[in-house]
Design a protein around this motif. Structure first.
Motif, short mmCIF file in Angstrom:
data_model
loop_
_atom_site.label_atom_id
_atom_site.label_comp_id
_atom_site.label_asym_id
_atom_site.label_seq_id
_atom_site.Cartn_x
_atom_site.Cartn_y
_atom_site.Cartn_z
N PRO A 290 0.82 -1.22 0.00
CA PRO A 290 0.00 0.00 0.00
C PRO A 290 0.85 1.27 0.00
O PRO A 290 1.86 1.36 0.70
CB PRO A 290 -0.80 -0.12 1.30
N GLN A 291 0.44 2.22 -0.80
CA GLN A 291 1.16 3.48 -0.92
C GLN A 291 0.19 4.66 -0.79
O GLN A 291 -0.96 4.59 -1.23
CB GLN A 291 1.84 3.59 -2.29
N MET A 292 0.66 5.75 -0.20
CA MET A 292 -0.01 7.04 -0.28
C MET A 292 0.58 7.74 -1.50
O MET A 292 1.77 8.05 -1.52
CB MET A 292 0.23 7.85 0.99
N ILE A 293 -0.23 7.99 -2.53
CA ILE A 293 0.28 8.42 -3.83
C ILE A 293 -0.25 9.79 -4.20
O ILE A 293 -1.47 9.99 -4.31
CB ILE A 293 -0.10 7.40 -4.93
N PHE A 294 0.65 10.73 -4.43
CA PHE A 294 0.32 12.05 -4.94
C PHE A 294 0.22 11.95 -6.46
O PHE A 294 1.21 11.65 -7.13
CB PHE A 294 1.39 13.05 -4.49
N VAL A 295 -0.95 12.21 -6.99
CA VAL A 295 -1.20 12.07 -8.42
C VAL A 295 -0.84 13.37 -9.14
O VAL A 295 -1.35 14.44 -8.81
CB VAL A 295 -2.68 11.71 -8.69
N ASN A 296 0.05 13.25 -10.11
CA ASN A 296 0.46 14.38 -10.94
C ASN A 296 1.16 15.49 -10.16
O ASN A 296 0.74 16.65 -10.18
CB ASN A 296 -0.72 14.95 -11.74
N SER A 297 2.22 15.13 -9.51
CA SER A 297 3.07 16.14 -8.87
C SER A 297 3.73 17.03 -9.90
O SER A 297 4.18 18.13 -9.59
CB SER A 297 4.15 15.45 -8.03
N MET A 298 3.79 16.57 -11.16
CA MET A 298 4.44 17.32 -12.23
C MET A 298 3.45 17.94 -13.21
O MET A 298 3.81 18.34 -14.31
CB MET A 298 5.40 16.39 -12.98
N SER A 299 2.18 18.00 -12.82
CA SER A 299 1.17 18.54 -13.72
C SER A 299 -0.10 18.83 -12.95
O SER A 299 -0.09 18.92 -11.72
CB SER A 299 0.91 17.54 -14.86
N ASP A 300 -1.21 18.98 -13.68
CA ASP A 300 -2.53 19.18 -13.09
C ASP A 300 -3.49 18.31 -13.90
O ASP A 300 -3.71 18.54 -15.09
CB ASP A 300 -2.93 20.66 -13.19
N LEU A 301 -4.05 17.31 -13.24
CA LEU A 301 -4.92 16.36 -13.93
C LEU A 301 -6.10 17.04 -14.61
O LEU A 301 -6.61 16.56 -15.63
CB LEU A 301 -5.43 15.30 -12.94
N PHE A 302 -6.53 18.20 -14.08
CA PHE A 302 -7.71 18.87 -14.62
C PHE A 302 -7.36 20.05 -15.52
O PHE A 302 -8.20 20.92 -15.78
CB PHE A 302 -8.64 19.29 -13.47
N HIS A 303 -6.14 20.05 -16.01
CA HIS A 303 -5.76 21.04 -17.02
C HIS A 303 -6.68 20.89 -18.24
O HIS A 303 -7.08 19.78 -18.61
CB HIS A 303 -4.30 20.80 -17.43
N ASN A 304 -7.01 22.00 -18.87
CA ASN A 304 -7.93 21.96 -20.01
C ASN A 304 -7.41 21.14 -21.18
O ASN A 304 -8.19 20.68 -22.02
CB ASN A 304 -8.23 23.38 -20.50
N ASP A 305 -6.10 20.93 -21.25
CA ASP A 305 -5.52 20.16 -22.35
C ASP A 305 -5.53 18.66 -22.10
O ASP A 305 -5.08 17.89 -22.96
CB ASP A 305 -4.09 20.62 -22.62
N VAL A 306 -6.04 18.24 -20.95
CA VAL A 306 -6.15 16.80 -20.66
C VAL A 306 -7.58 16.37 -20.97
O VAL A 306 -8.53 16.84 -20.33
CB VAL A 306 -5.82 16.50 -19.18
N PRO A 307 -7.78 15.48 -21.95
CA PRO A 307 -9.15 15.07 -22.31
C PRO A 307 -9.87 14.40 -21.14
O PRO A 307 -9.27 13.66 -20.35
CB PRO A 307 -8.92 14.06 -23.44
N ALA A 308 -11.15 14.65 -21.05
CA ALA A 308 -11.95 14.04 -19.98
C ALA A 308 -11.89 12.53 -20.04
O ALA A 308 -11.90 11.85 -19.01
CB ALA A 308 -13.40 14.52 -20.08
N GLN A 309 -11.76 11.98 -21.25
CA GLN A 309 -11.70 10.53 -21.40
C GLN A 309 -10.42 9.96 -20.77
O GLN A 309 -10.43 8.85 -20.24
CB GLN A 309 -11.76 10.15 -22.89
N PHE A 310 -9.32 10.74 -20.82
CA PHE A 310 -8.11 10.26 -20.17
C PHE A 310 -8.24 10.35 -18.65
O PHE A 310 -7.76 9.46 -17.93
CB PHE A 310 -6.89 11.06 -20.64
N ILE A 311 -8.88 11.39 -18.17
CA ILE A 311 -9.11 11.49 -16.72
C ILE A 311 -9.96 10.32 -16.25
O ILE A 311 -9.74 9.76 -15.16
CB ILE A 311 -9.77 12.84 -16.36
N ASP A 312 -10.93 9.90 -17.08
CA ASP A 312 -11.71 8.69 -16.77
C ASP A 312 -10.80 7.50 -16.53
O ASP A 312 -10.99 6.72 -15.59
CB ASP A 312 -12.65 8.35 -17.94
N GLU A 313 -9.79 7.35 -17.40
CA GLU A 313 -8.86 6.22 -17.28
C GLU A 313 -8.06 6.29 -15.98
O GLU A 313 -7.82 5.26 -15.33
CB GLU A 313 -7.92 6.19 -18.49
N VAL A 314 -7.64 7.49 -15.61
CA VAL A 314 -6.91 7.66 -14.35
C VAL A 314 -7.78 7.27 -13.17
O VAL A 314 -7.35 6.54 -12.26
CB VAL A 314 -6.41 9.11 -14.22
#
Length: 240
Positions: A70-94
């Motif tokens: 088990p890990q405590m995981i920070f998602v996208n320390s190098m970005s922002d998952l909800f940036h407008n350039d990230v398709p909603a379909q990819f966020i679905d996959e995450v």
């Protein structure tokens, strides 16, 4: 794509998205931008376009499934998952990956709180997905209102880099508050009274308070003691 980290409030990072663009004053001295430039110079394949090009990596989606403990995981320390350039379909996959790996706890953090709220209903918010927003000055407290409308089990605030006072925050529906000063080259100062006031607001509201650092150009020298102690409260101590 995934790595252990020295960030005090998590254990590992996972970056299915890389690259970002600056959106508010807290982004001025972005540590991820500095790190991305180093990785680009080293020839890392995910950073061949540098930091300002937002890229999403399907080959990174399975990484948490390979971690057996088990890990405590920070998602996208190098970005922002909800940036407008990230398709909603990819966020679905995450989100699907996070739901399918319940042994881990995922901490997602965004400054794009409006898009977060807009998309929130399409996701399955399993209990291991914590959602947070960054608020660096009083100009951005509206992000908290967007977060409050997200059906995550844990909703948290990252008040880092704290660049001004945040009096009288509405902490209803908030399960955790992290506070920290800016660090690295050009770090802007954080006043102790801002931190003390936020600590007191959290204590009054019974919201776990985590003090990450005083910051500064040499953050290790400044340390992270507040009133001669560390503040490492975590939300599992006080879920609402």
């Amino acid at each position: 794509m995934a790595t252990k980290t020295s960030i005090e409030w998590t254990e590992s990072t996972w970056n299915p998205v890389t690259g970002c663009t600056k959106i508010s004053t807290g982004c001025k001295h972005c540590y991820a931008e500095r790190m991305a430039k180093r990785l680009q110079a080293m020839g890392h394949p995910n950073y061949v376009d540098g930091f300002n090009a937002v890229r999403y990596h399907y080959n990174a989606l399975d990484v948490p499934r390979k971690w057996k403990s088990p890990q405590m995981i920070f998602v996208n320390s190098m970005s922002d998952l909800f940036h407008n350039d990230v398709p909603a379909q990819f966020i679905d996959e995450v989100f699907f990956t996070m739901k399918e790996t319940p042994i881990h706890t995922f901490q997602v953090l965004t400054k794009r709180a409006g898009r977060l709220e807009k998309l929130a209903k399409r996701f399955d918010w399993s209990p291991n997905i914590w959602m947070g927003v960054t608020v660096e000055t009083a100009d951005h407290v509206d992000r908290i209102d967007h977060l409050r409308n997200v059906p995550a089990t844990v909703r948290f605030l990252s008040l880092e880099p704290l660049l001004g006072p945040l009096p009288n925050l509405n902490l209803d529906g908030i399960n955790w508050v992290i506070v920290g000063g800016e660090s690295g080259p050009g770090a802007r100062p954080m006043k102790s009274e801002w931190v003390e006031d936020l600590r007191d607001q959290c204590l009054k509201a019974n919201v776990p308070f985590f003090f990450k650092q005083w910051g500064g150009v040499q953050k290790k020298k400044a340390g992270r003691l507040l009133d001669d102690r560390t503040w490492d409260d975590m939300p599992e101590q006080n879920l609402k």
